[in-house]
Design a protein around this motif. Structure first.
Motif, PDB file in Angstrom:
ATOM      1  N   ALA A  69       0.825  -1.214   0.000  1.00  0.00           N
ATOM      2  CA  ALA A  69       0.000   0.000   0.000  1.00  0.00           C
ATOM      3  C   ALA A  69       0.855   1.258   0.000  1.00  0.00           C
ATOM      4  N   MET A  70       1.962   1.235   0.727  1.00  0.00           N
ATOM      5  CA  MET A  70       2.841   2.409   0.764  1.00  0.00           C
ATOM      6  C   MET A  70       3.366   2.743  -0.621  1.00  0.00           C
ATOM      7  N   TYR A  71       3.623   1.732  -1.394  1.00  0.00           N
ATOM      8  CA  TYR A  71       4.099   1.946  -2.754  1.00  0.00           C
ATOM      9  C   TYR A  71       2.976   2.442  -3.666  1.00  0.00           C
ATOM     10  N   LEU A  72       1.776   1.850  -3.521  1.00  0.00           N
ATOM     11  CA  LEU A  72       0.677   2.140  -4.439  1.00  0.00           C
ATOM     12  C   LEU A  72      -0.092   3.429  -4.137  1.00  0.00           C
ATOM     13  N   ALA A  73      -0.095   3.879  -2.907  1.00  0.00           N
ATOM     14  CA  ALA A  73      -0.955   4.993  -2.488  1.00  0.00           C
ATOM     15  C   ALA A  73      -0.835   6.239  -3.371  1.00  0.00           C
ATOM     16  N   PRO A  74       0.358   6.726  -3.667  1.00  0.00           N
ATOM     17  CA  PRO A  74       0.423   7.933  -4.514  1.00  0.00           C
ATOM     18  C   PRO A  74      -0.185   7.708  -5.893  1.00  0.00           C
ATOM     19  N   TYR A  75      -0.013   6.511  -6.430  1.00  0.00           N
ATOM     20  CA  TYR A  75      -0.583   6.202  -7.744  1.00  0.00           C
ATOM     21  C   TYR A  75      -2.105   6.141  -7.682  1.00  0.00           C
ATOM     22  N   LEU A  76      -2.627   5.585  -6.587  1.00  0.00           N
ATOM     23  CA  LEU A  76      -4.082   5.520  -6.434  1.00  0.00           C
ATOM     24  C   LEU A  76      -4.685   6.921  -6.367  1.00  0.00           C
ATOM     25  N   LEU A  77      -4.029   7.810  -5.620  1.00  0.00           N
ATOM     26  CA  LEU A  77      -4.530   9.189  -5.533  1.00  0.00           C
ATOM     27  C   LEU A  77      -4.498   9.882  -6.886  1.00  0.00           C
ATOM     28  N   THR A  78      -3.470   9.633  -7.653  1.00  0.00           N
ATOM     29  CA  THR A  78      -3.376  10.234  -8.985  1.00  0.00           C
ATOM     30  C   THR A  78      -4.443   9.663  -9.913  1.00  0.00           C
ATOM     31  N   LEU A  79      -4.661   8.375  -9.816  1.00  0.00           N
ATOM     32  CA  LEU A  79      -5.597   7.704 -10.706  1.00  0.00           C
ATOM     33  C   LEU A  79      -7.060   8.040 -10.387  1.00  0.00           C
ATOM     34  N   PHE A  80      -7.423   8.001  -9.113  1.00  0.00           N
ATOM     35  CA  PHE A  80      -8.828   8.160  -8.731  1.00  0.00           C
ATOM     36  C   PHE A  80      -9.169   9.528  -8.149  1.00  0.00           C
ATOM     37  N   MET A 112      -5.348 -11.471   5.773  1.00  0.00           N
ATOM     38  CA  MET A 112      -4.642 -10.342   6.375  1.00  0.00           C
ATOM     39  C   MET A 112      -3.889  -9.518   5.335  1.00  0.00           C
ATOM     40  N   ILE A 113      -3.400 -10.150   4.275  1.00  0.00           N
ATOM     41  CA  ILE A 113      -2.781  -9.370   3.193  1.00  0.00           C
ATOM     42  C   ILE A 113      -3.825  -8.425   2.602  1.00  0.00           C
ATOM     43  N   GLY A 114      -5.017  -8.953   2.330  1.00  0.00           N
ATOM     44  CA  GLY A 114      -6.082  -8.115   1.771  1.00  0.00           C
ATOM     45  C   GLY A 114      -6.476  -6.987   2.697  1.00  0.00           C
ATOM     46  N   MET A 115      -6.628  -7.305   3.984  1.00  0.00           N
ATOM     47  CA  MET A 115      -6.992  -6.253   4.941  1.00  0.00           C
ATOM     48  C   MET A 115      -5.882  -5.212   5.050  1.00  0.00           C
ATOM     49  N   GLY A 116      -4.635  -5.679   5.118  1.00  0.00           N
ATOM     50  CA  GLY A 116      -3.513  -4.744   5.215  1.00  0.00           C
ATOM     51  C   GLY A 116      -3.419  -3.849   3.996  1.00  0.00           C
ATOM     52  N   LEU A 117      -3.603  -4.438   2.822  1.00  0.00           N
ATOM     53  CA  LEU A 117      -3.524  -3.670   1.582  1.00  0.00           C
ATOM     54  C   LEU A 117      -4.629  -2.618   1.511  1.00  0.00           C
ATOM     55  N   ALA A 118      -5.865  -3.034   1.752  1.00  0.00           N
ATOM     56  CA  ALA A 118      -6.996  -2.111   1.637  1.00  0.00           C
ATOM     57  C   ALA A 118      -6.959  -1.027   2.716  1.00  0.00           C
ATOM     58  N   LEU A 119      -6.763  -1.436   3.965  1.00  0.00           N
ATOM     59  CA  LEU A 119      -6.835  -0.464   5.055  1.00  0.00           C
ATOM     60  C   LEU A 119      -5.609   0.432   5.115  1.00  0.00           C
ATOM     61  N   ALA A 120      -4.442  -0.099   4.811  1.00  0.00           N
ATOM     62  CA  ALA A 120      -3.262   0.765   4.776  1.00  0.00           C
ATOM     63  C   ALA A 120      -3.360   1.745   3.617  1.00  0.00           C
ATOM     64  N   SER A 121      -3.908   1.302   2.485  1.00  0.00           N
ATOM     65  CA  SER A 121      -4.111   2.230   1.364  1.00  0.00           C
ATOM     66  C   SER A 121      -5.049   3.356   1.771  1.00  0.00           C
ATOM     67  N   LEU A 122      -6.134   2.996   2.452  1.00  0.00           N
ATOM     68  CA  LEU A 122      -7.081   4.004   2.939  1.00  0.00           C
ATOM     69  C   LEU A 122      -6.391   4.969   3.897  1.00  0.00           C
ATOM     70  N   ASP A 123      -5.644   4.437   4.838  1.00  0.00           N
ATOM     71  CA  ASP A 123      -4.942   5.234   5.838  1.00  0.00           C
ATOM     72  C   ASP A 123      -3.908   6.156   5.185  1.00  0.00           C
ATOM     73  N   ILE A 124      -3.079   5.602   4.326  1.00  0.00           N
ATOM     74  CA  ILE A 124      -2.016   6.382   3.703  1.00  0.00           C
ATOM     75  C   ILE A 124      -2.586   7.460   2.789  1.00  0.00           C
ATOM     76  N   CYS A 125      -3.585   7.102   1.997  1.00  0.00           N
ATOM     77  CA  CYS A 125      -4.198   8.100   1.108  1.00  0.00           C
ATOM     78  C   CYS A 125      -4.875   9.211   1.908  1.00  0.00           C
ATOM     79  N   ALA A 126      -5.481   8.852   3.038  1.00  0.00           N
ATOM     80  CA  ALA A 126      -6.073   9.871   3.911  1.00  0.00           C
ATOM     81  C   ALA A 126      -4.988  10.804   4.446  1.00  0.00           C
TER      82      ALA A 126
END
Length: 180
Positions: A69-80, A112-126
């Motif tokens: 998620a730490m890697y993907l978060a900036p890309y997600l914000l740019t994309l969505f 737990m991978i799924g939860m970590g990915l989704a929730l950390a992405s939410l947290d980091i993007c926030a």
């Protein structure tokens, strides 16, 4: 009333929440999930038959998802853009259903991978959104937003503990967490 009085504090709180409403809600939702999950650990261990060591290893899945998620978060914000937090909240609500279907210790790691990915992405993007708002406005918003996370984590853990005591199982609790 003086600026530093109760009205000033409440006004500052309301201003901070209104300036960062989406991240405020996203971090509150993440707190609800992790607080509820923490209260469900004994039930999940019993449901899957996981030992302490197996459950501990499964929790590494959350950390693994978080690193991705730490890697993907900036890309997600740019994309969505402005839809990112809502989409990640919906993803988190879906992924939170995973624990209720885990019936073996080895099922916990991918859940737990799924939860970590989704929730950390939410947290980091926030957090990235809060940083941008702070930069744009000069406001101080991190403290109130993270206090919100902690508040909802605690409230969720207590309420889910009471629900467990009342006989609620994993299916009912995780469904409720997703709705919240």
């Amino acid at each position: 009333m003086a600026r530093n009085g109760v009205a000033g504090v409440l006004g500052g709180f309301a201003r901070a929440v209104s300036m960062s409403f989406s991240p405020f809600m996203a971090l509150g939702a993440a707190g609800v999930v992790w607080g509820g999950f923490a209260a469900m650990v004994p039930a999940l261990k019993a449901q899957t038959g996981a030992s302490d060591a197996q459950f501990g290893l499964a929790l590494l899945g959350s950390a693994s998802g978080g690193m991705i998620a730490m890697y993907l978060a900036p890309y997600l914000l740019t994309l969505f853009r402005h839809h990112t937090l809502m989409l990640l909240a919906l993803c988190s609500a879906l992924v939170v259903q995973g624990p209720r279907f885990a019936s073996e210790p080895w099922h916990l790691f991918p859940v737990m991978i799924g939860m970590g990915l989704a929730l950390a992405s939410l947290d980091i993007c926030a957090n990235l959104r809060i940083s941008r708002i702070e930069s744009d406005t000069g406001g101080h918003l991190m403290n109130i937003n993270h206090a919100n996370f902690s508040f909802f984590l605690a409230v969720s853990a207590i309420l889910v503990g009471l629900l467990r005591q009342a006989g609620w199982g994993t299916a009912q609790v995780f469904a409720l967490i997703s709705c919240v």
